[in-house]
Design an enzyme around this catalytic site. Structure first.
Site, PDB file in Angstrom:
ATOM      1  N   ASP A   1      13.482  37.074  52.775  1.00 58.70           N
ATOM      2  CA  ASP A   1      13.592  38.528  51.835  1.00 58.70           C
ATOM      3  C   ASP A   1      13.305  38.662  50.369  1.00 58.70           C
ATOM      4  OD1 ASP A   1      15.077  38.659  54.553  1.00 58.70           O
ATOM      5  OD2 ASP A   1      17.300  37.639  53.440  1.00 58.70           O
TER       6      ASP A   1
ATOM      7  N   ASP B   1      24.379  38.401  61.201  1.00 65.17           N
ATOM      8  CA  ASP B   1      23.625  37.319  61.929  1.00 65.17           C
ATOM      9  C   ASP B   1      24.721  36.144  61.503  1.00 65.17           C
ATOM     10  OD1 ASP B   1      21.401  38.555  62.717  1.00 65.17           O
ATOM     11  OD2 ASP B   1      20.872  38.236  60.874  1.00 65.17           O
TER      12      ASP B   1
ATOM     13  N   CYS C   1      30.695  34.757  54.480  1.00 62.85           N
ATOM     14  CA  CYS C   1      29.555  35.575  53.664  1.00 62.85           C
ATOM     15  C   CYS C   1      28.899  37.029  53.695  1.00 62.85           C
ATOM     16  CB  CYS C   1      28.488  36.085  55.337  1.00 62.85           C
ATOM     17  SG  CYS C   1      27.139  36.967  54.947  1.00 62.85           S
TER      18      CYS C   1
ATOM     19  N   GLY D   1      23.239  36.930  49.044  1.00 57.33           N
ATOM     20  CA  GLY D   1      22.383  36.887  49.499  1.00 57.33           C
ATOM     21  C   GLY D   1      22.237  36.343  51.305  1.00 57.33           C
TER      22      GLY D   1
END
Length: 297
Positions: A13, A245, A275, A280
């Site tokens: 990424d 994800d 998350c 990130g």
């Protein structure tokens, strides 16, 4: 211990942070640039491993520096990379713009992921040992179909994330047990304007569907059960990259462990909520102990 196999992508990424994303034809000034391991396949593998599963990754990285870093990141999180092959050329990359609202826009360059267009010796044998196979659409569709068929032949539960959204062939849908789509993917796949209507349409093709709705939670449909809506925890998002994800990885582990669907969805939502409060993709994914604490708080 639950065994999860992931057949999918690994990308580096390349992330830019901006106050707001540029409009078409516009140039804006960003304030930060960083690189971080990602890719939907690798992200789901790391998420599932941090949730306590034994995880194996099937895919490809290039013979460049990014490939070395991607393999290392997976292994550091406890993912088995014996069948993550190294091919000549560049690794996949994802070019990500993150704004101050935590939203993102992403352009993916497949690189080595484009070489994963079929199963190679050892892949089907590994899939046969799994409790669940996770699939996405960042590798060639032929390999996704082959993986799903192998899983079906060996009685392995298959979970598909249809991202990036594209028409799904009947031979793939016929081998999928659970389809997990976000709202935009569900609408793109069905042409519907409402995600609940889209979920009902998708249920005609697969036996179980989850549509994630961001801060609004998720909606679950199964042919032999009543519809189920699950709220998401209220949090302030810093970066939503990797949240979907994380949700899929956690949901797959929870279901494979035999948790009731509602509890599994709530546990996965707790993982995604943790998350989005961090920057990130793979780096922001929580560990099982963190999820358990958030789930019970």
């Amino acid at each position: 211990m639950t065994h999860v196999v992931v057949l999918g992508s690994a990308n580096m990424d390349l992330v830019v942070r901006v106050a707001r994303a540029p409009r078409h034809g516009e140039t804006v000034t960003g304030r930060e640039f960083r690189t971080a391991p990602g890719g939907k396949g690798a992200n789901q593998a790391i998420a599932a491993a941090r949730c306590g599963a034994t995880v194996s990754m099937i895919g490809a990285v290039g013979d460049d520096g990014f490939g070395t870093r991607l393999r290392s990141a997976l292994e550091h999180s406890g993912v088995d990379t014996d069948l993550l092959r190294t091919v000549e050329g560049r690794s996949g990359t994802a070019h990500i713009v993150v704004d101050d609202d935590g939203g993102n826009a992403i352009v993916v360059i497949p690189g080595a992921n484009g070489t994963v267009d079929h199963l190679v010796p050892g892949d089907e044998g590994l899939i046969a040992t799994a409790d669940v196979l996770l699939l996405q659409l960042e590798i060639p569709l032929a390999a996704v179909v082959a993986g799903a068929r192998a899983a079906r032949a060996h009685g392995v539960r298959t979970v598909l994330t249809p991202s990036p959204a594209r028409p799904l062939p009947p031979e793939l849908l016929g081998a999928v047990d659970l389809l997990v789509a976000n709202e935009s993917e569900a609408l793109a796949l069905t042409g519907r304007a409402d995600p609940v209507d889209a979920a009902h349409d998708l249920l005609a093709d697969v036996p179980e569907v989850v549509v994630t709705l961001g801060s609004a939670g998720s909606f679950h449909l199964r042919r032999d059960a009543e519809p189920l809506a699950v709220a998401a925890p209220r949090v302030t998002a810093v970066d939503t990259t990797g949240a979907g994800d994380t949700f899929v990885g956690a949901l797959a582990v929870a279901l494979a462990e035999g948790r009731p669907v509602q509890d599994a969805l709530r546990w996965a939502a707790a993982a995604a909520a943790l998350c989005v409060q961090r920057e990130g993709a793979s780096a922001s994914m929580p560990y099982r102990s963190e999820i358990d604490t958030r789930f019970t708080s």
